[in-house]
Write a protein that holds these residues in place. Sequence first.
Motif, PDB file in Angstrom:
ATOM      1  N   LEU A 176       0.856  -1.182   0.000  1.00 37.63           N
ATOM      2  CA  LEU A 176       0.000   0.000   0.000  1.00 37.63           C
ATOM      3  C   LEU A 176       0.896   1.236   0.000  1.00 37.63           C
ATOM      4  N   VAL A 177       0.807   2.039  -1.073  1.00 35.49           N
ATOM      5  CA  VAL A 177       1.677   3.212  -1.221  1.00 35.49           C
ATOM      6  C   VAL A 177       1.073   4.423  -0.521  1.00 35.49           C
ATOM      7  N   TYR A 178      -0.213   4.696  -0.790  1.00 35.68           N
ATOM      8  CA  TYR A 178      -0.887   5.793  -0.090  1.00 35.68           C
ATOM      9  C   TYR A 178      -2.377   5.515  -0.020  1.00 35.68           C
ATOM     10  N   GLN A 179      -3.015   6.200   0.901  1.00 39.96           N
ATOM     11  CA  GLN A 179      -4.464   6.111   1.061  1.00 39.96           C
ATOM     12  C   GLN A 179      -4.966   7.386   1.744  1.00 39.96           C
ATOM     13  N   GLU A 180      -6.089   7.853   1.282  1.00 39.88           N
ATOM     14  CA  GLU A 180      -6.710   9.045   1.855  1.00 39.88           C
ATOM     15  C   GLU A 180      -8.220   8.862   1.794  1.00 39.88           C
ATOM     16  N   PRO A 181      -8.934   8.757   2.922  1.00 41.20           N
ATOM     17  CA  PRO A 181      -8.400   8.792   4.280  1.00 41.20           C
ATOM     18  C   PRO A 181      -7.766   7.463   4.666  1.00 41.20           C
ATOM     19  N   PHE A 182      -7.316   7.321   5.917  1.00 41.59           N
ATOM     20  CA  PHE A 182      -6.756   6.070   6.414  1.00 41.59           C
ATOM     21  C   PHE A 182      -7.852   5.011   6.431  1.00 41.59           C
ATOM     22  N   MET A 183      -7.636   3.924   5.715  1.00 39.83           N
ATOM     23  CA  MET A 183      -8.657   2.889   5.603  1.00 39.83           C
ATOM     24  C   MET A 183      -8.120   1.499   5.900  1.00 39.83           C
ATOM     25  N   ILE A 184      -6.878   1.216   5.489  1.00 39.08           N
ATOM     26  CA  ILE A 184      -6.303  -0.123   5.626  1.00 39.08           C
ATOM     27  C   ILE A 184      -5.103  -0.059   6.564  1.00 39.08           C
ATOM     28  N   ASP A 185      -5.181  -0.784   7.670  1.00 34.25           N
ATOM     29  CA  ASP A 185      -4.058  -0.872   8.602  1.00 34.25           C
ATOM     30  C   ASP A 185      -3.203  -2.069   8.192  1.00 34.25           C
ATOM     31  N   THR A 186      -2.144  -1.798   7.438  1.00 34.80           N
ATOM     32  CA  THR A 186      -1.324  -2.890   6.898  1.00 34.80           C
ATOM     33  C   THR A 186      -0.617  -3.683   7.983  1.00 34.80           C
ATOM     34  N   SER A 187      -0.436  -3.096   9.156  1.00 35.03           N
ATOM     35  CA  SER A 187       0.239  -3.810  10.247  1.00 35.03           C
ATOM     36  C   SER A 187      -0.594  -4.985  10.744  1.00 35.03           C
ATOM     37  N   LYS A 188      -1.884  -4.954  10.454  1.00 37.65           N
ATOM     38  CA  LYS A 188      -2.771  -6.025  10.912  1.00 37.65           C
ATOM     39  C   LYS A 188      -3.040  -7.076   9.832  1.00 37.65           C
ATOM     40  N   LEU A 189      -2.462  -6.866   8.644  1.00 37.59           N
ATOM     41  CA  LEU A 189      -2.664  -7.826   7.559  1.00 37.59           C
ATOM     42  C   LEU A 189      -1.623  -8.928   7.611  1.00 37.59           C
ATOM     43  N   GLU A 190      -1.999 -10.086   7.114  1.00 37.79           N
ATOM     44  CA  GLU A 190      -1.053 -11.192   6.985  1.00 37.79           C
ATOM     45  C   GLU A 190       0.072 -10.801   6.039  1.00 37.79           C
TER      46      GLU A 190
END
Length: 334
Positions: free
Chosen positions: A262-276
């Motif tokens: 994930l390069v960018y997102q607006e607004p914050f939608m995906i928390d990559t730290s919680k993805l496998e």
Amino acid sequence: MHYQFAITGCGKIARRHAQQVSRLGKLVAVCDTVPQRADELAAQYGARAYYDHATMLAAEKGLDVVSICTPNGLHAAQSIAALQAGINVLCEKPMCLGTADGNAMIAAAAAAGKKLFVVKSSRYNPVIAELKAMLDEERLGKVYSFQLNCVWQRPAAYYHHSWKGTLALDGGTLYTQFSHYTDVLLWLLGDVKEVTGFRANSGHKDIIEFEDTGAIAVQMQSGAIGVMHYTVNALHKNQEVSLTIVAEKGTLKLAGEYMNELVYQEPFMIDTSKLEKAGAANDYGFYKGSMSNHDKVYDNLVQALGGGQSAVTDGEGALKTVTFIEKIYQQVKL
């Protein structure tokens, strides 16, 4: 249940399949027209080696699944033969090289009462799966536009003395290199209404029989418009597969070598730290392919064979990608 598998086509991707088969069942037979390749894979897994697909299907009784890992242009006929022999099929991408062949495969599965699965491994990339959930739940609202950018490298050596690069067995760059990502585009955004654009063979003259570069404008049935740019002319190595989506309630971009970041997102939608964590790419030595994820493909296949819900792509779902690519090749001349 302990499932019995066979593999037709003992090239590099077959080894990914054999690893997963040995984890979930038993590899009892392999087939390749190059005897050495069949013999080597058979010896590694204690399987029987065959050098002809029809011979293997006739000789092997009790097979539950045949995995088709041969050149693209052989997928339809070999899948149909296995289905007619009463065996479920897992076919590597692309499903086939034309809509008519795909419909024949689906009809053969229905007539035999067997399942036809197609490998669509990029759907299992965690960030792509999360974006799919967002779109299905309409958290992004109406999608306005998109850009799919595929920048890979395939040198002359990749095509040398190979079926790759031929219209009959390869079919085209979108089929062999980028069918996973065209599949993701359709999986996320729905069906296509119209395409136009340009194709060119810029860096592989007298090496391949089709384009190495394309720029395609696409209108989806939803009204979203976008652009697909793809090439295998990147210098030295694969650089990126990226997807940008501009929607009513958000803008985001997936990228990385395999659309796995994930390069960018607006607004914050995906928390990559919680993805496998994403899986590794298929490593073929001097070049790399798409993300593997064959473990998830096989987990879901076994789940489906047992009667459970499964995310494995069936024939009808996979045919959408073939029809889209065929539409591009028919309407955008080289």
